[in-house]
Design a protein around this motif. Structure first.
Motif, PDB file in Angstrom:
ATOM      1  N   SER A   1      -7.187  -4.203  -1.751  1.00  0.00           N
ATOM      2  CA  SER A   1      -5.990  -3.393  -1.542  1.00  0.00           C
ATOM      3  C   SER A   1      -6.256  -1.994  -1.000  1.00  0.00           C
ATOM      4  O   SER A   1      -5.469  -1.486  -0.184  1.00  0.00           O
ATOM      5  CB  SER A   1      -5.190  -3.294  -2.840  1.00  0.00           C
TER       6      SER A   1
ATOM      7  N   GLU B   1       2.264  -5.023   3.530  1.00  0.00           N
ATOM      8  CA  GLU B   1       2.968  -6.191   4.053  1.00  0.00           C
ATOM      9  C   GLU B   1       3.004  -6.138   5.573  1.00  0.00           C
ATOM     10  O   GLU B   1       3.758  -5.358   6.155  1.00  0.00           O
ATOM     11  CB  GLU B   1       4.393  -6.238   3.492  1.00  0.00           C
TER      12      GLU B   1
ATOM     13  N   ASP C   1      -4.008  -7.911  -0.870  1.00  0.00           N
ATOM     14  CA  ASP C   1      -2.741  -8.059  -0.169  1.00  0.00           C
ATOM     15  C   ASP C   1      -2.493  -9.536   0.108  1.00  0.00           C
ATOM     16  O   ASP C   1      -3.247 -10.408  -0.346  1.00  0.00           O
ATOM     17  CB  ASP C   1      -2.715  -7.212   1.108  1.00  0.00           C
ATOM     18  N   THR C   2      -1.425  -9.824   0.841  1.00  0.00           N
ATOM     19  CA  THR C   2      -1.044 -11.222   1.072  1.00  0.00           C
ATOM     20  C   THR C   2      -2.071 -11.979   1.909  1.00  0.00           C
ATOM     21  O   THR C   2      -2.079 -13.207   1.905  1.00  0.00           O
ATOM     22  CB  THR C   2       0.321 -11.284   1.762  1.00  0.00           C
ATOM     23  N   ARG C   3      -2.957 -11.251   2.586  1.00  0.00           N
ATOM     24  CA  ARG C   3      -4.004 -11.901   3.385  1.00  0.00           C
ATOM     25  C   ARG C   3      -5.288 -12.082   2.589  1.00  0.00           C
ATOM     26  O   ARG C   3      -6.261 -12.641   3.097  1.00  0.00           O
ATOM     27  CB  ARG C   3      -4.284 -11.071   4.639  1.00  0.00           C
TER      28      ARG C   3
END
Length: 322
Positions: free
Chosen positions: A126, A85, A120-122
């Motif tokens: 991972s 994050e 990940d959030t982008r």
């Protein structure tokens, strides 16, 4: 100038423990951050550094688990951090910088291995995101504190797994090629080595030196994504599910030794940008070498290191000057 990628030799070896690698050094007044410092070799690294008097900050994604693991270890501070994050990384770094303290040792130890495809959030794969990009962003955000130490070390925990793959600059996040968890792991571990090489080139003028390392084969929670069949195939378990009495695996105390040596040893004074194993600088081996020891050429290629650095800045939006 990068240091020579060849053994010193240090006089230590595969059976050296973290406490033996530290010796009698007094670390009072020093500040260290150890990611993943609440399990496996990270926990032992934090314990040994704190035992020598350092103030050790352990950032954790699960603070309750970390608190239980570190109970009774003096000189340790717990913080929250999720390397997947970006906002969590920035918040942690800001809290440390606001404390006004220098950072003498940053041990980028946390990592994941051979996990199913996740992003990940982008949208980044991972293993590359957590093992490399999270630590890239963390190091860049902590850069003022590292410079303030006037003699800091950044230690990136890689793996002999780097031999599985270099960086696929055409499709690093497996957006077009089929996902292979071991290629992804190898790529991420190569990234750790290249990161140390590029960081050292930037840090040397400011007294910040960087190292990467293979800690050894150690039975820790890192293998949690492997099936029983895979554990047997790698020799971690026998056909009855037991750990063999004789195998190549190190103890936790031995596995943390190269972490501690890279972070503290005067034998490495004036050096940096090298990949280490068994408490010494590793040898360079051919790309097709059949053995597992040594560092492969693609992991110490300065052009690849600079290319990855530029990509990492673009992916994270972070640089040492930001």
């Amino acid at each position: 100038m990068p240091s020579a990628q060849k053994p010193i030799p240090s006089g230590f070896g595969a059976h050296t423990t973290a406490q033996e690698a530290l010796g009698s050094r007094d670390l009072r007044g020093a500040f260290a951050i150890v990611t993943g410092g609440y399990s496996g070799i990270g926990l032992e690294t934090a314990r040994v550094l704190a035992g020598a008097g350092a103030t050790v900050i352990v950032p954790a994604r699960t603070p309750d688990k970390a608190r239980a693991a570190l109970a009774g270890v003096p000189g340790v501070e717990l913080e929250h951090l999720d390397l997947a994050e970006p906002a969590s990384i920035d918040a942690f770094a800001r809290r440390f910088l606001d404390s006004g303290r220098p950072l003498h040792m940053l041990v980028n130890n946390a990592g994941i291995m051979a996990c199913p495809l996740a992003r990940d959030t982008r949208g980044f794969e991972s293993q590359l995101a957590v093992n490399h990009l999270g630590h890239f962003q963390l190091t860049a955000r902590l850069w003022p504190a590292l410079r303030k130490a006037r003699g800091a070390r950044v230690v990136s925990v890689s793996s002999r797994g780097h031999r599985r793959a270099g960086i696929d600059f055409d499709d690093p996040h497996f957006e077009r090629r089929p996902y292979d968890k071991w290629l992804a792991y190898g790529q991420a571990k190569t990234a750790n080595v290249l990161f140390a090489l590029a960081l050292d080139a930037r840090g040397e003028p400011h007294g910040v030196r960087a190292f990467s390392l293979h800690p050894g084969a150690i039975l820790t929670d890192l293998v949690r994504h492997l099936s029983d069949e895979e554990l047997r195939a790698t020799g971690v378990r026998d056909e009855y599910g037991r750990v063999p009495a004789v195998n190549e695996f190190k103890s936790i105390e031995q596995g943390a030794a190269t972490n501690v040596w890279c972070a503290t040893s005067p034998q490495l004074e004036g050096m940096g940008g090298v990949y280490c194993e068994d408490v010494d600088i590793a040898r360079v081996v051919a790309a097709d070498a059949p053995h597992t020891w040594g560092v492969r050429p693609w992991a110490i290629d300065p052009d690849a290191a600079e290319r990855l650095w530029a990509r990492s800045e673009a992916w994270t939006g972070v640089s040492l000057n930001a």
